[in-house]
Motif scaffolding. Sequence first.
Motif, mmCIF file in Angstrom:
data_model
loop_
_atom_site.group_PDB
_atom_site.id
_atom_site.type_symbol
_atom_site.label_atom_id
_atom_site.label_comp_id
_atom_site.label_asym_id
_atom_site.label_seq_id
_atom_site.Cartn_x
_atom_site.Cartn_y
_atom_site.Cartn_z
ATOM 1 N N ILE A 1 0.875 -1.169 0.000
ATOM 2 C CA ILE A 1 0.000 0.000 0.000
ATOM 3 C C ILE A 1 0.910 1.216 0.000
ATOM 4 C CG2 ILE A 1 -1.713 1.343 1.274
ATOM 5 C CD1 ILE A 1 -2.712 -1.258 2.512
ATOM 6 N N GLY A 2 0.916 1.974 -1.083
ATOM 7 C CA GLY A 2 1.754 3.163 -1.188
ATOM 8 C C GLY A 2 0.929 4.419 -0.943
ATOM 9 N N VAL A 3 1.419 5.276 -0.070
ATOM 10 C CA VAL A 3 0.708 6.523 0.248
ATOM 11 C C VAL A 3 1.564 7.692 -0.211
ATOM 12 C CG1 VAL A 3 -0.400 7.904 2.022
ATOM 13 C CG2 VAL A 3 -0.380 5.408 2.235
ATOM 14 N N ALA A 4 1.104 8.390 -1.237
ATOM 15 C CA ALA A 4 1.867 9.477 -1.838
ATOM 16 C C ALA A 4 1.096 10.779 -1.719
ATOM 17 C CB ALA A 4 2.169 9.169 -3.309
ATOM 18 N N GLY A 5 1.796 11.881 -1.955
ATOM 19 C CA GLY A 5 1.164 13.191 -1.928
ATOM 20 C C GLY A 5 2.116 14.234 -1.388
ATOM 21 N N GLU B 1 7.653 11.649 -3.105
ATOM 22 C CA GLU B 1 7.871 12.205 -4.447
ATOM 23 C C GLU B 1 9.222 12.899 -4.586
ATOM 24 O OE1 GLU B 1 6.360 15.672 -2.099
ATOM 25 O OE2 GLU B 1 5.913 13.531 -2.208
ATOM 26 N N PHE B 2 9.890 13.184 -3.456
ATOM 27 C CA PHE B 2 11.183 13.874 -3.530
ATOM 28 C C PHE B 2 12.153 13.049 -4.373
ATOM 29 C CE2 PHE B 2 15.514 14.446 -1.789
ATOM 30 C CZ PHE B 2 15.694 15.778 -2.134
ATOM 31 N N ILE C 1 -2.713 5.469 -2.408
ATOM 32 C CA ILE C 1 -3.430 6.692 -2.048
ATOM 33 C C ILE C 1 -2.613 7.871 -2.549
ATOM 34 C CG2 ILE C 1 -4.221 8.160 -0.146
ATOM 35 C CD1 ILE C 1 -4.545 5.623 1.540
ATOM 36 N N VAL C 2 -3.257 8.829 -3.186
ATOM 37 C CA VAL C 2 -2.597 10.091 -3.528
ATOM 38 C C VAL C 2 -3.411 11.213 -2.903
ATOM 39 C CG1 VAL C 2 -1.813 11.647 -5.334
ATOM 40 C CG2 VAL C 2 -1.645 9.179 -5.681
ATOM 41 N N ASP D 1 3.728 15.198 -13.834
ATOM 42 C CA ASP D 1 4.196 14.081 -14.663
ATOM 43 C C ASP D 1 4.731 12.942 -13.798
ATOM 44 O OD1 ASP D 1 3.540 15.463 -16.963
ATOM 45 O OD2 ASP D 1 5.585 16.151 -17.359
ATOM 46 N N SER D 2 5.407 13.310 -12.723
ATOM 47 C CA SER D 2 5.968 12.295 -11.838
ATOM 48 C C SER D 2 4.871 11.510 -11.130
ATOM 49 C CB SER D 2 6.899 12.960 -10.813
ATOM 50 O OG SER D 2 7.629 11.996 -10.093
ATOM 51 N N PHE D 3 3.833 12.207 -10.660
ATOM 52 C CA PHE D 3 2.715 11.504 -10.034
ATOM 53 C C PHE D 3 1.986 10.626 -11.048
ATOM 54 C CE2 PHE D 3 3.260 14.428 -6.494
ATOM 55 C CZ PHE D 3 2.902 13.633 -5.414
#
Length: 449
Positions: free
Chosen positions: A98-102, A159-160, A173-174, A193-195
């Motif tokens: 489960i990846g949580v990004a944002g 995202e860094f 999740i984003v 673009d990266s997301f």
Amino acid sequence: MSALARWFLVNGYNVAGYDRTSTPLTDTLSAEGMSIHFQEDVAQIPASFLADPAQTLVVYTPAVPKTHAEYIYLTENGFTLQKRSQVLGFLASRMTTIGVAGTHGKTTTSSMVAHLLRQAGVNCAAFLGGITQNYGTNFLLNEPADDLSTVICVVEADEFDRSFLTLFPQYAIVTSTDADHLDIYGDHNSVLDSFAAYVSQIKPTGILFQRQGLALADKTSAQVRTYALNGDAHQPAAYHAANLRIERARFVFDLVYPGGTITDIRMLIPGFHNVENAVAAGAVALEAGVSPGAVREGLTTYRGVRRRFEYVLDTDEIVFIDDYAHHPAEVQAFLSSVKALYPDRELTVIFQPHLFSRTRDFAEGFAESLSLADHLILLDIYPARELPIDGVTSDLILQRVTSQSKRISTKEALPDVLREIKPTLLVTVGAGDIDQQISALKILFNTNR
């Protein structure tokens, strides 16, 4: 980085490391058995690591500059170097991820997800970006399993430096895709673009949970579910909060999901943004098989992450809260929530800008969000990995702030400034070393009671 270090340590590896400054976290890691040094000096690396490059893995964060003496030595002397994200991607690939990004909210949301799973008895591991109050760590170790794919791995997908592109999650999740890290990306379109690339890596059988309003649905072959803080009458999100209210300085809400409603979730951590994070965490937990009752229990017992809306003092005389916010949107969300909780108190904000480039790029946004303060105290910019930029100082923000009471202060002068203001509602905000002032300020207010 420390979560990965802990994984290697508990799995029987020797671990040593470097950090720029000593902190309570590095003290804890040393006590757990790691050899940590704080001088940029190859001689400080334990000899056993230097003696056998073939048996030594060097894991580094891109925050370490390429001019760092130890980085140069290890690069030039046959050591295997891998970015933190590469190693994390390898470990996560062996489990159901489960990846949580944002750009905001990923630490709180990922730690919420991990807590919901752990409380429900799901075998899970977690690599988080902050120290959870429930477990006192940023790393949760799973139980042994013959088939690691049955273990859920919760990962804060950062995202860094495009670090999250090493992940291929089953669920993602984003929370947000605002402009940030422009020293890396250059412009907002590159961030987007990266997301888009990240969500394209969700497994085809997986699900993307995106905050309503984000434009990522056509970037993935996975199913897409939306979530939001409030239900939209015209286009309701699949998951949203309803009946949201504040009761005795606590946020209470109902979680509406496709199969029904979980009522009267009483959050221990404040903030409108944290209610929205809870909706996202509840959504993915439900999909992962956690029962509605267990979701409710987990969210009502979740105690947050250190330096995320963390109460330092809560007395009749003063409420003192610390938060890691370092982007204008984060500052806006945090300060708005604080003011909603304590509408009858004047708000004093101590803010430490983080990075010269971020200050330059978002000076107007910071000024707008910080203008919510009744009294604003700005510290000097925390440089982190950057060298100074001509003309970029905290004054870039100060001159644009509309609050009548505003000033720049040194850390040393803070006690005198606060004695003058006599705050009843105080917040410290920033991602640098402002947290190192908290103990002294806590003593100051306890002494003055």
